[in-house]
Structures are given as structure tokens and as C-alpha cells.
Design an enzyme around this catalytic site. Sequence first.
Site, mmCIF file in Angstrom:
data_model
loop_
_atom_site.group_PDB
_atom_site.id
_atom_site.type_symbol
_atom_site.label_atom_id
_atom_site.label_comp_id
_atom_site.label_asym_id
_atom_site.label_seq_id
_atom_site.Cartn_x
_atom_site.Cartn_y
_atom_site.Cartn_z
ATOM 1 N N TYR A 258 -12.997 -3.981 -2.763
ATOM 2 C CA TYR A 258 -14.093 -3.355 -3.594
ATOM 3 C C TYR A 258 -15.123 -4.464 -3.676
ATOM 4 O O TYR A 258 -16.231 -4.132 -3.480
ATOM 5 C CB TYR A 258 -13.664 -2.639 -5.013
ATOM 6 C CG TYR A 258 -14.576 -2.145 -5.583
ATOM 7 C CD1 TYR A 258 -14.944 -0.722 -5.176
ATOM 8 C CD2 TYR A 258 -15.190 -2.667 -6.621
ATOM 9 C CE1 TYR A 258 -16.204 -0.074 -5.876
ATOM 10 C CE2 TYR A 258 -16.163 -2.100 -7.342
ATOM 11 C CZ TYR A 258 -16.928 -0.775 -6.813
ATOM 12 O OH TYR A 258 -17.834 -0.003 -7.562
ATOM 13 N N ARG B 162 -9.216 -0.285 4.634
ATOM 14 C CA ARG B 162 -8.979 0.021 3.048
ATOM 15 C C ARG B 162 -9.784 -1.238 2.311
ATOM 16 O O ARG B 162 -10.260 -0.511 1.295
ATOM 17 C CB ARG B 162 -7.479 -0.067 2.668
ATOM 18 C CG ARG B 162 -6.626 1.030 3.420
ATOM 19 C CD ARG B 162 -5.137 0.698 3.060
ATOM 20 N NE ARG B 162 -4.297 1.730 3.261
ATOM 21 C CZ ARG B 162 -4.157 3.206 2.863
ATOM 22 N NH1 ARG B 162 -4.928 3.374 1.702
ATOM 23 N NH2 ARG B 162 -3.452 4.109 3.502
ATOM 24 N N ILE C 198 5.371 -5.029 9.634
ATOM 25 C CA ILE C 198 5.450 -4.671 8.171
ATOM 26 C C ILE C 198 5.265 -3.235 8.275
ATOM 27 O O ILE C 198 4.028 -2.867 8.581
ATOM 28 C CB ILE C 198 4.489 -5.462 7.064
ATOM 29 C CG1 ILE C 198 5.284 -6.961 7.252
ATOM 30 C CG2 ILE C 198 4.883 -4.609 5.844
ATOM 31 C CD1 ILE C 198 4.340 -7.511 6.056
ATOM 32 N N TYR D 121 -2.742 -10.499 4.042
ATOM 33 C CA TYR D 121 -2.799 -9.124 4.491
ATOM 34 C C TYR D 121 -4.096 -8.629 4.955
ATOM 35 O O TYR D 121 -5.082 -8.399 3.861
ATOM 36 C CB TYR D 121 -2.001 -8.268 3.387
ATOM 37 C CG TYR D 121 -2.121 -6.820 3.765
ATOM 38 C CD1 TYR D 121 -1.898 -6.131 5.228
ATOM 39 C CD2 TYR D 121 -1.752 -5.781 2.720
ATOM 40 C CE1 TYR D 121 -2.152 -4.815 5.321
ATOM 41 C CE2 TYR D 121 -1.622 -4.512 3.117
ATOM 42 C CZ TYR D 121 -1.794 -4.010 4.278
ATOM 43 O OH TYR D 121 -1.927 -2.500 4.648
ATOM 44 N N LYS E 68 0.069 -10.317 7.840
ATOM 45 C CA LYS E 68 0.020 -8.986 8.367
ATOM 46 C C LYS E 68 -1.344 -8.423 8.791
ATOM 47 O O LYS E 68 -2.056 -8.335 8.095
ATOM 48 C CB LYS E 68 0.605 -8.242 7.237
ATOM 49 C CG LYS E 68 0.853 -6.618 7.438
ATOM 50 C CD LYS E 68 0.952 -5.999 6.152
ATOM 51 C CE LYS E 68 1.043 -4.194 6.577
ATOM 52 N NZ LYS E 68 1.244 -3.643 5.326
ATOM 53 N N THR F 33 0.910 -1.157 0.040
ATOM 54 C CA THR F 33 -0.111 0.076 0.081
ATOM 55 C C THR F 33 0.982 1.325 0.038
ATOM 56 O O THR F 33 0.605 2.300 -0.835
ATOM 57 C CB THR F 33 -0.900 0.080 1.108
ATOM 58 O OG1 THR F 33 -1.580 -1.060 1.354
ATOM 59 C CG2 THR F 33 -1.872 1.355 1.156
#
Length: 296
Positions: free
Chosen positions: A111, A142, A207, A137, A165, A48
Site C-alpha cells: 500500500y 499483492r 512456500i 517475500y 520467497k 497471506t
Amino acid sequence: MFSGSIPALVTPFRVEPSGASVFDEDAFRAFVDWQIGQGSAALVPCGTTGEASTLDLDEHHRVIAACIDQAAGRVPVIAGCGSNDTRTAISHIEKAAKAGADAALVVAPYYNRPSQEGIVAHYTALAAVSDLPIVVYNVPSRTVTDILPETLARLADIETIVAVKDASGIIDRVTAHRLGCGADFCQLSGNDNQALAFMAAGGSGCISVTANVAPRLCADFQKACANNDLDLARDLNDRLYPLHCALFSDASPAPVKYALSRLRTGFPIASRLPIIECSDVAKAAVDRALAIAGLA
């Protein structure tokens, strides 16, 4: 499998006279060398913070290949391979494996808002095409989709899914994941501001966004956590905490690139639209945080 301070690397862009932004490979390679020299334990290109969502496919694979080539085996490279399209994620994994990546970081599909069964099907399909280890992840702020602990436990049964993560922001998930996935399943924090609590609960590393700017401090912090030196870890966390916050005082990674331009002469500050240069308020916050950390 992975531990310590692992920067989610920014992608430097050079602005051409035409106004187009292009990947600045020379700046990126120098940045990789600096990160390794400062003690970063592994590297994540095309996450990201690397603005992967604005890279075309050729650029995406070029950034990963450049990172792997420059690292030259000195530290592992965990290539960002996520997509909301399973076919595209498969292509990323195949290209990353061919380039010599050590693992793939794969964000939950965004999305589309898949069900938990859809999430399992997505990661199962990725694991079926490659032996490359996968770091799941989870960043629901997000992606909207949240990978629930019971879903991660199912994914952990897949041999090549080796780590998570976790940027859910829910600290007690570290314990839930230990119970569901096993104590040996690698857990990496995705939130710098929660890394101290995350490590105390059983994490292996972070991370990190902040490690772009303060790699040595972040590496020392992770080492203190691993050594159960709580006093030192707390002291280092206190120095880093204002920076953790300041780097998100405007749309990321704009404050990160501003901070790097302060610390590394000539480091490109540009991002790609829709990310623009951070505000003066954010710059002031970064300046104060760099001073508190003893970096500027």
C-alpha cells in the site's frame, strides 16, 4: 537454509452463535500435526493464505505461538511477520523470536509503495532489532511494490537475511538472484504452478498454497526435484497442476478451505470478511482437481 515443501498454513476459524469468527486452535493444532506427518519440511503460520491481514495483533501472535508449540521442534517454523508499517513488523519479529520461531517471513511493505531505497531501509531496520533469520517475500501482484533483483542483492549482504520467497512470477529471476545474491542464498518459490521451472533453475523449495491440501504429493514432488528425477517430478506436477489452478479459482484461501473440508472431516470452511465462501463454480473446479490428484 530451508528446502522442500513448506505450506503457508490456513488459519481455521470457528463461527460463534453471535456470528463472530474466532481462531479454532484445536483444529489448527491437529492440522499442524497432519502436515508434519505428511512430510512438510517446514511451516509458515500467518502468511497471506493464513489471512494474516484479518488477524488482530493478539490473534496473530497466538497463531504463531500455537504453531511453534505444536510443531515442538519437529520442523522449522517460519513466522509471518510482515506489515506495511515497519514498527508493526518489528513487533511481530520480536514476538515471534520470543515464542521460538526459526525465521520470519517478511512481505514487502504494501500500500505505501516505498522506493527501492525505502525497501532496503525497511529490511535493514528489521534486521537491526533481532538475530532472527529473515525470509524476504516478494509478491508484487499483492503489494504493488516489486523488490528488484539488484535490491535483493543488497539485502542479501545483511547477515540475517537468508532467503527469498519469490512470487514475482518472473522465472528468470531465479538466475538473476543466483548471480546477484550467490548460489548459496536460499530461493523458495511462492507460486505452486511455477515450482517445477523454479526448482530446475536453482530453487530450494516452495512456500506452498497447494501443500495445505496435498502435503504428501507436494513433499514427494520437492523430493523428486532435489533428486534430479525429472520424470517423476513432471508426473507429480501434472497431477498437482489442476489443483494449483483450482485453489485460485476464487478469492484465496476460500477454495483451499473448501478442499480441506472435503478431505478432513469437520475442518472449518469459514474465512473472515472480506473473504467469503467460494462459488459453486470454484467448488466444482476443486472437486475435479482433487480427483485428478487422486485425493478424492
